[in-house]
Design an enzyme around this catalytic site. Structure first.
Site, PDB file in Angstrom:
ATOM      1  N   LYS A 109      48.084  75.048 -33.203  1.00 52.19           N
ATOM      2  CA  LYS A 109      48.559  76.157 -32.383  1.00 52.19           C
ATOM      3  C   LYS A 109      47.800  77.410 -32.805  1.00 52.19           C
ATOM      4  O   LYS A 109      47.262  77.481 -33.920  1.00 52.19           O
ATOM      5  CB  LYS A 109      50.060  76.384 -32.601  1.00 52.19           C
ATOM      6  CG  LYS A 109      50.783  76.990 -31.416  1.00 52.19           C
ATOM      7  CD  LYS A 109      51.089  75.960 -30.337  1.00 52.19           C
ATOM      8  CE  LYS A 109      51.931  76.582 -29.227  1.00 52.19           C
ATOM      9  NZ  LYS A 109      52.313  75.595 -28.207  1.00 52.19           N
TER      10      LYS A 109
ATOM     11  N   GLY B  72      65.896  82.369 -19.755  1.00 53.64           N
ATOM     12  CA  GLY B  72      64.455  82.551 -19.694  1.00 53.64           C
ATOM     13  C   GLY B  72      63.891  81.888 -18.454  1.00 53.64           C
ATOM     14  O   GLY B  72      63.853  80.660 -18.351  1.00 53.64           O
TER      15      GLY B  72
ATOM     16  N   GLY C   9      60.710  82.176 -16.945  1.00 52.71           N
ATOM     17  CA  GLY C   9      59.278  82.337 -16.759  1.00 52.71           C
ATOM     18  C   GLY C   9      58.768  81.216 -15.883  1.00 52.71           C
ATOM     19  O   GLY C   9      59.507  80.651 -15.074  1.00 52.71           O
TER      20      GLY C   9
ATOM     21  N   VAL D 138      57.973  78.094 -16.517  1.00 54.24           N
ATOM     22  CA  VAL D 138      58.661  76.822 -16.716  1.00 54.24           C
ATOM     23  C   VAL D 138      60.128  76.923 -16.296  1.00 54.24           C
ATOM     24  O   VAL D 138      60.643  76.061 -15.581  1.00 54.24           O
ATOM     25  CB  VAL D 138      58.566  76.364 -18.189  1.00 54.24           C
ATOM     26  CG1 VAL D 138      59.393  75.102 -18.428  1.00 54.24           C
ATOM     27  CG2 VAL D 138      57.110  76.120 -18.574  1.00 54.24           C
TER      28      VAL D 138
END
Length: 368
Positions: free
Chosen positions: A94, A194, A196, A198
């Site tokens: 990452k 959340g 966003g 996705v």
């Protein structure tokens, strides 16, 4: 005496990486800096036994460098297990870029970051994450071939968000099946935290399948737009963790299951897209088990994105990508069953299965 004081002070600063709680035998941690572009980035390579370390790049305005380091260590470790549990021949890596993606991200900064990725000669392959878009990966592609998630026009798999959301939906349905006896979501109350890229697609799947969806996000305009588009309710209470829902789907940042929230939860299933949802994997995983709350391990059910970008490396068809993503449903059921039979938390069960695949491959390599 003065020398002793200096040594004592120095001792407090030793092991800034190896001493981190989130350090888990990472193979390599690379600190990247470029004065001209303002780039400050950290690349974490956790494990490459199964293959090159693949994982997205996150750009976030971290409060300090320690927070950024902790994030990249946690995220890269999670990618090792995510790829392993999904049956992919990839390791875990990452990257994080410290800064405000809205005001500090420039093509020059992305190219310079790409050059650092290229310097690792394929040990790390990047992709998009929070604060990144497909067009950013296209810029990185200008300076390195070690990038996935590029636009379809440039031969890539495009935006991975829809596939990620589909995988989360499959994992959520499996959890509902195991906890409630059916994966029919008709009338089930689901809170999506959340919304966003996705989160929105997950809301779409849920509403199309008859769930009663409530949404929460720090972006008021986004709440209004998504709420209107799918007929979802907007959470208006003061504490979303104590909301009266059947399923809680965290799709923002991690560690929302923590000491402050865990005793408030009324949901019987936790299944969302966010990485590292448990602030303390062991402690909070055990509390959830004792409370009878079924947790769908995040690194399994949000693996659709890595499956999607993996397709660029292995030339998988869209049908093959969907088949692998859909299989998250079956893998989740296997993990829940393993958890019950071995009196382990679902997180520990998933880690055990993923680690075994890595260990088996390591033995094969040693015996060659």
């Amino acid at each position: 005496m003065t020398g002793d004081i200096i040594k004592a002070n120095e001792l407090q600063k030793v092991d800034p990486v190896f001493g981190q709680v989130s350090f888990d035998g990472h193979e390599q941690v690379v600190f990247c800096h470029d004065k001209d572009t303002g780039l400050k980035a950290i690349i974490g390579i956790h494990n490459t036994v199964l293959g090159p370390a693949l994982g997205g790049t996150r750009m976030w305005n971290y409060r300090n460098e320690w927070e950024a380091l902790n994030d990249v260590l946690r995220l890269s470790r999670g990618m090792s297990f995510k790829s392993s549990i999904s049956g992919l021949n990839l390791g875990g890596g990452k990257a994080v870029i410290i800064g405000d993606a809205k005001t500090q991200k420039t093509p020059e900064l992305m190219r310079r970051f790409g050059q650092f990725v290229d310097s690792l000669s394929g040990r790390y392959i990047t992709a998009e994450d929070v604060g990144m878009e497909t067009k950013d990966m296209d810029i990185v592609r200008e300076v390195t071939k070690h990038v996935t998630g590029i636009s379809e026009a440039k031969g890539g798999s495009g935006n991975p968000s829809p596939i990620t959301a589909y995988g989360v939906f499959m994992g959520l349905k499996a959890a509902a099946k195991y906890q409630f006896g059916t994966d029919n979501l008709e009338g089930k109350k689901v809170l999506v935290q959340g919304i966003g890229h996705v989160g929105e697609v997950l809301v779409q799947h849920l509403t199309e399948n008859g769930a009663t969806v409530t949404i929460s996000d720090i972006n008021e305009q986004r709440l209004h737009d998504v709420g209107s588009k799918y007929g979802a309710k907007i959470f208006t209470g003061t504490d979303l963790y104590s909301a009266d829902v059947d399923i809680y789907a965290p799709c923002a940042l991690g560690a929302t299951i923590n000491d402050d929230t865990i005793d408030k939860l009324k949901a019987k299933v936790i299944a969302g897209a966010a990485n590292n949802q448990l602030a303390n994997e062991v402690k909070h995983g055990q509390i959830l088990k004792e409370k009878g709350i079924l947790y769908a391990p995040d690194f399994l059910i949000n693996a659709g994105g890595v499956i999607n970008v993996y397709s660029e490396l292995e030339n998988l068809t869209k049908a093959q990508v969907m088949e692998k993503t859909e299989n998250i449903y079956n893998t989740a059921l296997e993990i829940f069953d393993f958890s019950d039979k071995n009196n382990a938390t679902t997180h520990a069960a998933a880690l055990s299965i993923a680690q075994k695949r890595i260990d088996d491959r390591k033995k094969e390599l040693q015996n060659q």
